[in-house]
Design an enzyme around this catalytic site. Sequence first.
Site, mmCIF file in Angstrom:
data_model
loop_
_atom_site.group_PDB
_atom_site.id
_atom_site.type_symbol
_atom_site.label_atom_id
_atom_site.label_comp_id
_atom_site.label_asym_id
_atom_site.label_seq_id
_atom_site.Cartn_x
_atom_site.Cartn_y
_atom_site.Cartn_z
ATOM 1 N N SER A 120 0.811 -1.209 0.000
ATOM 2 C CA SER A 120 0.000 0.000 0.000
ATOM 3 C C SER A 120 0.854 1.273 0.000
ATOM 4 O O SER A 120 0.361 2.351 -0.277
ATOM 5 C CB SER A 120 -0.954 -0.003 1.194
ATOM 6 O OG SER A 120 -0.242 0.157 2.396
ATOM 7 N N LYS A 158 0.084 4.993 6.583
ATOM 8 C CA LYS A 158 -0.413 5.869 5.523
ATOM 9 C C LYS A 158 0.242 7.250 5.617
ATOM 10 O O LYS A 158 0.762 7.618 6.664
ATOM 11 C CB LYS A 158 -1.935 6.057 5.647
ATOM 12 C CG LYS A 158 -2.764 4.788 5.502
ATOM 13 C CD LYS A 158 -2.908 4.379 4.046
ATOM 14 C CE LYS A 158 -3.820 3.155 3.928
ATOM 15 N NZ LYS A 158 -3.256 1.959 4.612
#
Lengths: 201, 201
Positions: A120, A158
């Site tokens: 990711s 993130k």
Amino acid sequence: MLSIRQQDTYRFIRDFILRHGHGPVLEEIAEGLGIQSRGTAHRYVQALADAGLIEVIAGRHRGIRLTEQEEEDRSAYILPLVGNIAAGLPIEAIPGEEHIDLAEFFMGPNRFVLKVQGDSMCEAGIMDGDMVVVEQRNRADDGDIVVALIDNEVATLKTLYKNDDGSLTLKPENSLLPPFRYPADRVLIQGVVVGQMRSYR
Amino acid sequence: MLSIRQQDTYRFIRDFILRHGHGPVLEEIAEGLGIQSRGTAHRYVQALADAGLIEVIAGRHRGIRLTEQEEEDRSAYILPLVGNIAAGLPIEAIPGEEHIDLAEFFMGPNRFVLKVQGDSMCEAGIMDGDMVVVEQRNRADDGDIVVALIDNEVATLKTLYKNDDGSLTLKPENSLLPPFRYPADRVLIQGVVVGQMRSYR
DNA sequence: CATTGATGCTATCCATACGCCAACAAGATA
DNA sequence: TATCTTGTTGGCGTATGGATAGCATCAATG
């Protein structure tokens, strides 16, 4: 134990071989050290050979080779920083900065390591299997890569963006995955990524 | 039992060696302690040697070493490994392996560091500005990321593939850049990338 | 008040580290 | 081969730094 100038000489020779593919000539060593005398350069070369750091083929021009074995006396946590490398250019020596101290690079208070699973964050250079060094902290700045706990349940890695309305956007660095927006009270910052490392086997 | 100033001296010496890779000179110790006298600095050094905290090679310039046990003390270079993190899952604790030893992770014989410029390897997670740890070696395996010298002139960081006809392909990990194929005698392998690191500031 | 220990300074001796040069011998090269 | 380049060695000098000694100050202590 090497003297300062002997260490300088060793670094110069190693860098020279890495950059040119062959050993330097005594005069080049002297010039690299900023001295005028081939004889003095030769003396340093001899000392390094005696110390087992290099091999010298007697009489041979450019007959200096690096030894296979690593010198034991070098501090175990410092790697020599040889220079910059860019595609299509010779390795460019970095003046001044000569060492990477792993401690300085990664260590700090309240830090820990996480092993990353998944892709990711791959477009930020954080790949599956990489280690990230995280500094435990409750606050983060816009654009920081953070470890965030959402709804007290799931943890994610993130990039953090703060929106004008107070909400937060957590953005994966992978164009296949969409960013998500959360109200601030659903997101708990657990730490900020301060480093990343990878080992190839 | 060390006196206050002896402790100061020990701290200064240890930091100096970790930072510079070699011992300080008496005058540098004196300056570090804020005193003018080499003689006094020498007295402290003697006391530390008597206490077994350092070793001194008599007569030798910069002949101060940390004791074996001090050098073995790795605690300053170990980060706790908390667990795995994957998007959408809680942090999963890793059983057994609990620490990352930076030395074990990166150190090895004949290694050095290069700072990467450019994005030619970005899809392999090696970004502009990253540090790569290179092991100096003449041979490499298929698929290794190598530092290669082409025509004794330009150094590049590429993935290496060996072709059936004996030629070599150097492939950038960036879909914007094409791989290149070279006869083996134009390519000199200078080292293989064994690690990579990045620091976020 | 005398003693003791920690701290600091200066001065001196001499080995080490560093550098230069000259001369010669052994590759390398035309 | 003749010539140039480079490696090797020895001698020489200077600056730096380690080792040591002697003296002074100050605080703590009995």
